[in-house]
Design a protein around this motif. Structure first.
Motif, PDB file in Angstrom:
ATOM      1  N   ASN A 175       0.829  -1.206   0.000  1.00 24.32           N
ATOM      2  CA  ASN A 175       0.000   0.000   0.000  1.00 24.32           C
ATOM      3  C   ASN A 175       0.863   1.255   0.000  1.00 24.32           C
ATOM      4  N   LEU A 176       0.365   2.318  -0.594  1.00 22.39           N
ATOM      5  CA  LEU A 176       0.989   3.642  -0.483  1.00 22.39           C
ATOM      6  C   LEU A 176       0.702   4.207   0.899  1.00 22.39           C
ATOM      7  N   THR A 177       1.687   4.900   1.470  1.00 26.01           N
ATOM      8  CA  THR A 177       1.527   5.426   2.829  1.00 26.01           C
ATOM      9  C   THR A 177       1.765   6.934   2.938  1.00 26.01           C
ATOM     10  N   TYR A 178       2.359   7.567   1.916  1.00 26.48           N
ATOM     11  CA  TYR A 178       2.693   8.997   1.981  1.00 26.48           C
ATOM     12  C   TYR A 178       1.923   9.787   0.926  1.00 26.48           C
ATOM     13  N   THR A 179       1.191  10.815   1.338  1.00 28.78           N
ATOM     14  CA  THR A 179       0.578  11.752   0.407  1.00 28.78           C
ATOM     15  C   THR A 179       1.585  12.843   0.053  1.00 28.78           C
ATOM     16  N   VAL A 180       1.236  13.687  -0.912  1.00 32.11           N
ATOM     17  CA  VAL A 180       2.104  14.821  -1.266  1.00 32.11           C
ATOM     18  C   VAL A 180       2.351  15.714  -0.052  1.00 32.11           C
ATOM     19  N   LYS A 181       1.291  16.014   0.710  1.00 35.15           N
ATOM     20  CA  LYS A 181       1.459  16.860   1.892  1.00 35.15           C
ATOM     21  C   LYS A 181       2.378  16.204   2.913  1.00 35.15           C
ATOM     22  N   ASP A 182       2.230  14.887   3.105  1.00 30.13           N
ATOM     23  CA  ASP A 182       3.114  14.168   4.027  1.00 30.13           C
ATOM     24  C   ASP A 182       4.569  14.303   3.595  1.00 30.13           C
ATOM     25  N   ILE A 183       4.810  14.133   2.295  1.00 25.83           N
ATOM     26  CA  ILE A 183       6.172  14.194   1.763  1.00 25.83           C
ATOM     27  C   ILE A 183       6.759  15.581   1.958  1.00 25.83           C
ATOM     28  N   LEU A 184       5.997  16.626   1.619  1.00 26.82           N
ATOM     29  CA  LEU A 184       6.506  17.995   1.743  1.00 26.82           C
ATOM     30  C   LEU A 184       6.743  18.375   3.201  1.00 26.82           C
ATOM     31  N   GLU A 185       5.878  17.945   4.084  1.00 19.18           N
ATOM     32  CA  GLU A 185       6.081  18.230   5.504  1.00 19.18           C
ATOM     33  C   GLU A 185       7.340  17.543   6.030  1.00 19.18           C
ATOM     34  N   GLU A 186       7.590  16.313   5.566  1.00 18.78           N
ATOM     35  CA  GLU A 186       8.800  15.615   5.989  1.00 18.78           C
ATOM     36  C   GLU A 186      10.048  16.283   5.417  1.00 18.78           C
ATOM     37  N   ILE A 187       9.995  16.687   4.148  1.00 18.24           N
ATOM     38  CA  ILE A 187      11.118  17.415   3.549  1.00 18.24           C
ATOM     39  C   ILE A 187      11.410  18.688   4.341  1.00 18.24           C
ATOM     40  N   PHE A 188      10.356  19.407   4.711  1.00 19.14           N
ATOM     41  CA  PHE A 188      10.520  20.663   5.453  1.00 19.14           C
ATOM     42  C   PHE A 188      11.135  20.429   6.827  1.00 19.14           C
ATOM     43  N   THR A 189      10.576  19.514   7.600  1.00 18.21           N
ATOM     44  CA  THR A 189      11.060  19.322   8.971  1.00 18.21           C
ATOM     45  C   THR A 189      12.461  18.723   8.995  1.00 18.21           C
ATOM     46  N   THR A 190      12.789  17.916   8.008  1.00 16.08           N
ATOM     47  CA  THR A 190      14.115  17.293   7.969  1.00 16.08           C
ATOM     48  C   THR A 190      15.200  18.280   7.583  1.00 16.08           C
ATOM     49  N   ASN A 191      14.885  19.225   6.705  1.00 19.41           N
ATOM     50  CA  ASN A 191      15.918  20.086   6.122  1.00 19.41           C
ATOM     51  C   ASN A 191      15.886  21.528   6.601  1.00 19.41           C
ATOM     52  N   ILE A 192      14.935  21.887   7.477  1.00 24.54           N
ATOM     53  CA  ILE A 192      14.803  23.292   7.862  1.00 24.54           C
ATOM     54  C   ILE A 192      16.070  23.833   8.509  1.00 24.54           C
ATOM     55  N   GLY A 193      16.746  23.016   9.317  1.00 28.94           N
ATOM     56  CA  GLY A 193      17.970  23.470   9.964  1.00 28.94           C
ATOM     57  C   GLY A 193      19.051  23.818   8.964  1.00 28.94           C
ATOM     58  N   ARG A 194      19.236  22.967   7.964  1.00 27.00           N
ATOM     59  CA  ARG A 194      20.260  23.216   6.946  1.00 27.00           C
ATOM     60  C   ARG A 194      19.914  24.443   6.119  1.00 27.00           C
ATOM     61  N   TRP A 195      18.635  24.583   5.740  1.00 27.45           N
ATOM     62  CA  TRP A 195      18.235  25.736   4.933  1.00 27.45           C
ATOM     63  C   TRP A 195      18.403  27.044   5.709  1.00 27.45           C
ATOM     64  N   CYS A 196      18.070  27.020   7.007  1.00 30.90           N
ATOM     65  CA  CYS A 196      18.244  28.222   7.815  1.00 30.90           C
ATOM     66  C   CYS A 196      19.722  28.593   7.926  1.00 30.90           C
ATOM     67  N   GLN A 197      20.571  27.586   8.064  1.00 26.63           N
ATOM     68  CA  GLN A 197      22.003  27.845   8.114  1.00 26.63           C
ATOM     69  C   GLN A 197      22.500  28.440   6.802  1.00 26.63           C
ATOM     70  N   ASP A 198      22.006  27.906   5.687  1.00 24.72           N
ATOM     71  CA  ASP A 198      22.402  28.447   4.377  1.00 24.72           C
ATOM     72  C   ASP A 198      22.001  29.905   4.239  1.00 24.72           C
ATOM     73  N   MET A 199      20.808  30.257   4.766  1.00 22.29           N
ATOM     74  CA  MET A 199      20.337  31.644   4.673  1.00 22.29           C
ATOM     75  C   MET A 199      21.220  32.569   5.504  1.00 22.29           C
ATOM     76  N   VAL A 200      21.649  32.099   6.672  1.00 25.48           N
ATOM     77  CA  VAL A 200      22.536  32.906   7.528  1.00 25.48           C
ATOM     78  C   VAL A 200      23.870  33.123   6.851  1.00 25.48           C
ATOM     79  N   LEU A 201      24.424  32.043   6.268  1.00 27.47           N
ATOM     80  CA  LEU A 201      25.723  32.140   5.611  1.00 27.47           C
ATOM     81  C   LEU A 201      25.677  33.043   4.386  1.00 27.47           C
ATOM     82  N   SER A 202      24.536  33.020   3.685  1.00 35.15           N
ATOM     83  CA  SER A 202      24.426  33.839   2.473  1.00 35.15           C
ATOM     84  C   SER A 202      24.367  35.326   2.781  1.00 35.15           C
ATOM     85  N   HIS A 203      24.017  35.644   4.034  1.00 33.76           N
ATOM     86  CA  HIS A 203      23.950  37.051   4.437  1.00 33.76           C
ATOM     87  C   HIS A 203      25.215  37.483   5.182  1.00 33.76           C
TER      88      HIS A 203
END
Length: 362
Positions: free
Chosen positions: A334-362
């Motif tokens: 069976n399928l277990t992940y919807t699009v929203k599930d996938i995007l929420e997981e991508i966001f919560t997993t990578n938010i720390g790295r993206w925030c760090q990239d934003m700090v470094l870029s400034h």
């Protein structure tokens, strides 16, 4: 010893397969030479994922920095493990139809010739092993664009008069006499080879024709993996460009776990030379405009995006996989992940790295 060979083992589907089978007690032999960095730049390197797997799984994961086109090296790997090999999961590829047009020779050599090297070594060293191949819906070319579509506010959709496609597109669609892109052509060659080794040599092979495959471990880039890259652009403010079809083109999206779990079900009861359309189906799909709305809502940020004509060559207006054939063969999957599930997981997993990239870029 029960050996699983995974090509592209530091990539999206490959690394998920490593985790999946290591967790089940198998020894996994990975083959990955980080060609993704060659295709898409240093930002797309999968070295971090390779190192993570080595650290997490120790002796259960054996990594080979090898090119699948290298007959001698691949032959030595297969001969080393020989009859202990139970399953080959072939995910290594040049994955972008935009990139393929830049260097068709490399694209074809990786996707088609590399697949032939793996199939022939499987036949010579471990003919009873199961061989699963990550193909693509691009083997159908732009045939789906001839389907009767109606324009809605945020997406294109199948006309109500054609209820046959209510579940999506199945394996009966022709792959002939339409524009495929050069990437699609090289994957067609590999796709047919995998089928033929099953039908001609009686090997237990399967082709999985996926669409958008994704999860948080994907090194998303402009030319490949739109959900991960889209969420990254939303978070960091990097501009994003939508190409053609008014941004209403539809894709189904399957989480890497759900795909690898499908491989596992096939491995437990394999067929010969089988073909499956595999994707998020009606359970998990979205248009570009809908994906942008999801990302903005999850990240609580506005995406800096623009629209450009024309559409990419051979691109689909509407693609949703009909997975009923695989479900009929393997009803416990069976399928277990919807699009929203996938995007929420991508966001919560990578938010720390993206925030760090934003700090470094400034």
């Amino acid at each position: 010893m029960n050996i699983i060979i995974v090509t592209g083992s530091a990539g999206l589907i490959g690394s998920e397969a490593v985790q999946f089978f290591c967790d089940k007690g198998y020894t996994v032999v990975g083959i990955d030479n980080n060609m993704r960095q060659v295709f898409f730049s240093a930002d797309a390197s999968t070295k971090w994922n390779r190192d993570r797997l080595l650290q997490c799984y120790g002796d259960r994961y054996i990594h080979h920095n090898a090119d699948i086109r290298d007959q001698e090296v691949i032959s030595n790997i297969f001969k080393t493990y020989n009859q202990d090999i139970r399953l080959i999961i072939h995910t290594a590829a040049q994955p972008s139809h935009d990139w393929a047009a830049k260097d068709p020779s490399i694209d074809f050599s990786v996707n088609a010739n590399g697949t032939l090297v793996l199939l022939e070594n499987t036949r010579q060293s471990c003919p009873n092993a199961v061989f699963t191949f990550c193909s693509t819906n691009k083997v159908y070319g732009d045939t789906p664009n001839n389907l009767p579509l109606v324009e809605q506010e945020l997406r294109w959709e199948i006309a109500e008069t054609h209820s046959y496609y209510d579940r999506g597109i199945d394996e009966s669609m022709s792959i002939d006499q339409f524009k495929h892109s050069l990437f699609g052509a090289s994957k067609v060659a590999a796709d047919i080879l995998v089928q033929e080794y099953g039908r001609y040599f009686g090997m237990r092979t399967a082709v999985f024709r996926g669409g958008c495959l994704t999860d948080p471990s994907h090194s998303g880039m402009k030319l490949h993996d739109f959900l991960s890259y889209l969420m990254g652009c939303t978070m960091t403010g990097q501009p994003y460009q939508v190409f053609g079809y008014k941004g209403k083109q539809v894709r189904d999206n399957i989480h890497s776990f759900d795909l690898v779990n499908a491989f596992y079900h096939f491995y437990q009861n394999p067929c010969r030379g089988e073909v499956y359309n595999i994707g998020g189906s009606r359970f998990s799909n979205c248009s570009m405009l809908e994906a942008i709305q999801y990302c903005e809502a999850i990240a609580d940020k506005k995406l800096n995006w623009s629209y450009a004509e024309p559409n990419r060559i051979g691109d689909h207006i509407w693609w949703i996989s009909d997975v009923q054939k695989f479900k009929d063969h393997y009803p416990d999957w069976n399928l277990t992940y919807t699009v929203k599930d996938i995007l929420e997981e991508i966001f919560t997993t990578n938010i720390g790295r993206w925030c760090q990239d934003m700090v470094l870029s400034h």
